[in-house]
Enzyme design. Structure first.
Site, PDB file in Angstrom:
ATOM      1  N   GLU A 182     128.603 -52.313  73.603  1.00 47.91           N
ATOM      2  CA  GLU A 182     128.206 -50.930  73.283  1.00 47.91           C
ATOM      3  C   GLU A 182     127.406 -50.268  74.398  1.00 47.91           C
ATOM      4  O   GLU A 182     126.555 -49.417  74.139  1.00 47.91           O
ATOM      5  CB  GLU A 182     127.420 -50.891  71.960  1.00 47.91           C
ATOM      6  CG  GLU A 182     128.239 -51.324  70.761  1.00 47.91           C
ATOM      7  CD  GLU A 182     127.514 -51.152  69.442  1.00 47.91           C
ATOM      8  OE1 GLU A 182     126.277 -51.139  69.425  1.00 47.91           O
ATOM      9  OE2 GLU A 182     128.203 -51.030  68.400  1.00 47.91           O
ATOM     10  N   GLU A 251     134.249 -53.578  65.416  1.00 44.37           N
ATOM     11  CA  GLU A 251     133.199 -53.548  64.391  1.00 44.37           C
ATOM     12  C   GLU A 251     133.499 -52.435  63.395  1.00 44.37           C
ATOM     13  O   GLU A 251     133.210 -51.271  63.653  1.00 44.37           O
ATOM     14  CB  GLU A 251     131.806 -53.334  64.990  1.00 44.37           C
ATOM     15  CG  GLU A 251     131.256 -54.520  65.750  1.00 44.37           C
ATOM     16  CD  GLU A 251     129.788 -54.332  66.140  1.00 44.37           C
ATOM     17  OE1 GLU A 251     129.111 -53.447  65.566  1.00 44.37           O
ATOM     18  OE2 GLU A 251     129.319 -55.071  67.036  1.00 44.37           O
TER      19      GLU A 251
END
Length: 838
Positions: A182, A251
């Site tokens: 991320e 995710e």
């Protein structure tokens, strides 16, 4: 292939590994990951090995497999494995190799997210604190000291996996690895160095020659051959940065994390299923649930700050390892439906049309094979015409048609059972104590202020993390001041802290406390105090509740009392700034060095009255484990804040006095419409967490030792122990539901129409259905545990269900007038059942 699979599993259990027999080539193209050149659709689920125990791993993995999961995804936690530079730990819950082999033994694949930055609401994002003290280091940027350490640890893990032949290229289960995590969310804050860092990370990872693809999530500029992937609640609109890369959802958040001081978030399964179906509808072929089992933040592993000890995450498998229904079952049906479409999905790109507002149809067609997804993105129901046929679509739902004709699954229509779970509490069954304590508890009072030989003095107020190196949550700031005759009746001690909480003691007595929250960790307090003429001691206890784990430059976020610290309202109206004076510091407590957490050493007091509601107290008792095999928790109602150890193992921080705000929750949450982490909340006005998981494997039948360090004050005699069990199994299925997905082949091959079916199954294989608490066919209403008959009901429903179900571990009943008669004409009828298993 089935025989090969059997041998594969057998050699794992024997501990013998024969890699040359099972090597596979993992590649990718624009549609999917390829295993030996064949495109595959993958359902993945996150399980973090240290958030459960090795004894729990096989059951968690098997339940994941039974739910239709193909891949287990986990982070690798650097600070767990290398807490001291150069000193590695891979035992117990840290046994990464053992976990990967356990996944392989179940016949599943692994996605190993090495990072080594994890985030994951884990302390310091998974970085070891010692990294912070390397001269000249800057985290997650084009910085040579950081890159050297990152490469060293990444290589360490890769070589460990290679040594055990765990990559698919060696015959092992690992088909994917991840580098970084991320970073694209925050890379702009690092300027031009961010791009050179990401390019370096990609090059470094691929140079390790794992033989499997690498991914970067949330990294739009991930360089070839790294696959950029998506993390979110919804990723249907995500597009990879190259036509040569597949669309992957690393995710899909199954819920959200809980913070101390917050309400409990949850995500309706209808919305989660909608998100998954939409992703596959629009070209996705790899979906991972974050989390599939969330688990527990044992010890001091939770990050945040203020992340709770429970990391349940509203996952399909709950914190204790129990299947959460209907989430697990509804998703299992969805996975079956998607796999029925696999041949068409992997063969071509979708043809997407929109025949009306907020209606979207995706068709996959190759030769004689056809699959379709019909989506209603509105919150209102709709009727849709597709290929000459009319279909009813509930609002915010997707229907799956494996043959482009018949609906096998709709995300808003739940066929699977639901369950009600509950905790049965009992007092701690104390066993005879060698110290003769009448209450069953003994204690040691921790001294207020400086009591250790390693204390030191420095001018000014020190930042806490740099001072403690996170060896402890606690740092004492101690100062002696002499007051002559200017003692004011309204003297106020003003303290400003970066957080996360603090307690102030004046002359050995607690004067006041303060705490931040997950949104703002800083603490600013004004505490009325009483000073005496002459010498006064001010002892300030500052504490952290998990270190920052996310955000640009999160590693530079400070903690502790940085000031100013002032005395206001002295007799002559003056204010004294104490900030620059010489303070004495102590990391942690005297009891830490004495090894009190084991309960086996220390001068434990049991001969006088048990002190309650006193800060800074160590408590100890011995107790028997609850009988049976149900999961165990300790209810810390009655305690304030602290940490607990069972037989020397830390079950984590407890803080039952930190309650959620009284507003913001809803009795029922409408799944329709976009979900966010604040949409569906429960337990407002209640403590964020009172129950704390104790793994069964940490318990002995009797003579277990529970040690508490109580920081703020509580009554340990109010503590209870609880076991979790399934109270009821329910299902509610209407005539408009599609049949179970497992009946698809029966329907299509026989040519006979199969209708909706209500199925019940006891949660444990050794249980049978012993009673039917409720059964109604007609217009029943309500939810599991609270059904009612509605305005019409078949008279024979209860006896029919009893005959079909009682005495069996599972049962299935057709939902139709053929079974129950027609108690009310002209309306869509349904069957609702609540059963008990023993």
């Amino acid at each position: 292939m089935r025989a090969t699979h059997f041998v594969f599993v057998l050699v794992w259990f024997l501990g013998v590994y024969l890699p040359t027999y099972f090597c596979v080539n993992v590649t990718y193209d624009h549609r999917a990951l390829l295993i030996d050149g064949k495109r595959k659709v993958f359902i993945s689920g996150s399980i973090h090995y240290p958030r459960s125990t090795p004894q729990m791993w096989p059951d968690l993995i098997q339940k994941s497999k039974d739910g239709g999961v193909d891949v287990i995804e986990t982070y690798v936690f650097w600070n767990l494995h290398e807490p001291v530079q150069g000193q590695y730990h891979f035992q117990g819950r840290r046994d990464l190799v053992g976990f990967v082999k356990a996944v392989a033994a179940a016949g599943l694949y692994v996605h190993l997210r090495i990072g080594p930055y994890a985030c994951a609401e884990w302390n310091y994002g998974g970085f070891p604190l010692w990294l912070h003290f390397i001269p000249g280091i800057q985290f997650r940027t084009d910085n040579e000291p950081f890159k050297a350490e990152m490469k060293r640890f990444t290589n360490k893990i890769v070589q460990m996996m290679k040594k055990e032949n765990l990559y698919a290229s060696q015959g092992g289960p690992i088909i994917l690895s991840q580098i970084e995590n991320e970073y694209g969310n925050i890379d702009r804050d690092y300027g031009p160095a961010a791009k050179t860092y990401i390019d370096w990370a990609a090059s470094m990872a691929t140079s390790l020659q794992t033989g499997v693809p690498w991914v970067m999530c949330q990294q739009a500029d991930a360089p070839d051959p790294i696959i950029n992937t998506c993390n979110s609640f919804y990723c249907d609109q995500f597009t990879p940065n190259s036509d040569n890369k597949p669309k992957m959802f690393t995710e899909n958040w199954s819920g959200w994390f809980l913070a101390f001081g917050g309400a409990t978030p949850y995500r309706p399964v209808e919305d989660l299923a909608f998100s998954v179906a939409r992703f596959f509808q629009r070209g996705g072929t790899f979906n991972n649930y974050y989390m599939y089992h969330g688990g527990t933040n044992f010890g001091r592993t939770s990050g945040g700050p203020f992340i709770s000890t429970s990391y349940d995450y509203d996952s399909p498998i709950d914190e204790y390892g129990i299947i959460r229904q209907p989430k697990w079952g509804h998703l299992k049906e969805l996975h079956k439906a998607i796999k029925l479409c696999e041949e068409a999905l992997i063969a071509t790109d979708p043809n997407i049309t929109s025949p009306g507002p907020n209606i979207e149809i995706a068709t996959y067609k190759t030769g004689d094979v056809c699959a379709a997804f019909l989506a209603n993105i509105d919150t209102s129901d709709a009727n849709v015409t597709f290929d000459g046929n009319s279909y009813y679509l509930p609002g915010w739902s997707v229907s799956t048609l494996p043959d482009c004709k018949n609906v096998v699954f709709n995300t808003a229509k739940i066929n699977s059972a639901s369950t009600i779970s509950s905790f049965t509490a009992e007092s701690l069954k104390e066993v005879d104590s060698l110290d003769g304590s009448s209450s069953g508890w003994s204690w040691i009072s921790e001294p207020v202020g400086i009591s250790k030989n390693d204390a030191f003095s420095k001018p000014g107020l020190l930042e806490q993390i740099n001072t403690t190196a996170d060896k402890s949550d606690y740092l004492w700031y101690s100062l002696s001041i002499n007051v002559e005759d200017n003692v004011g009746a309204q003297t106020v001690l003003h303290i400003e802290s970066l957080g996360h909480a603090l307690h102030a003691f004046i002359n050995g007595k607690r004067a006041g406390s303060g705490a931040g929250n997950s949104g703002n960790a800083s603490v600013n307090v004004d505490i009325p105090i009483t000073l005496v003429v002459g010498n006064n001691t001010i002892d300030l206890l500052s504490l952290t509740v998990g270190l920052q784990n996310y955000g640009a430059f999160f590693d530079t976020r400070g903690a502790g009392i940085t000031g100013p610290v002032t005395l206001k309202g002295l007799k002559n109206g003056s204010t004294i700034d104490l900030s620059s004076q010489t303070w004495t510091y102590q990391v942690g407590f005297k009891g830490d060095g004495l090894g009190l957490v084991s309960g086996r050493v220390g001068q434990w007091n049991s001969q006088s009255t048990l002190p309650t509601n006193q800060p800074l107290t160590w408590y100890k008792t011995n107790f028997a484990a609850p009988s049976g095999t149900n999961p165990v928790a300790i209810d810390f109602t009655g305690m304030g804040k602290g940490e607990a150890w069972v037989n020397g193992q830390s079950i984590g921080r407890y803080w039952p006095t930190y309650a959620a705000p009284s507003s913001g929750c809803t009795d029922s949450c409408d799944y329709r419409g976009p979900y966010d982490s604040g949409k569906c909340l429960k337990n407002c006005g209640k403590p964020s967490q009172t129950l704390y998981h104790v793994p069964r494997s940490w318990l002995k039948p009797d003579n277990n030792t529970l040690v508490l360090f109580e920081e703020s004050g509580g009554d340990p005699t109010k503590i209870s122990i609880a076991t979790k069990q399934i109270e009821s199994v329910c299902s509610h299925v209407s005539e408009s539901h599609p049949p179970p997905v497992s009946m698809w082949n029966l329907d299509t091959e026989s040519g006979t129409e199969v209708g909706p079916v209500l199925s019940l199954e006891c949660p444990s294989p050794n249980q049978v259905i012993t009673s039917i608490k409720f059964a109604s066919y007609g217009t029943p209403q309500g939810t599991c545990g609270n059904f009612n008959h509605g305005r019409c009901s078949s008279n024979g429903a209860l006896s029919i269900v009893q005959k079909a179900c009682i005495g069996s571990s599972s049962c299935s009943i057709g939902v139709s007038i053929n079974t129950f008669g027609n108690p009310c004409r002209g309306v869509t009828k349904s069957l609702a059942v609540e059963a008990a298993c023993t």
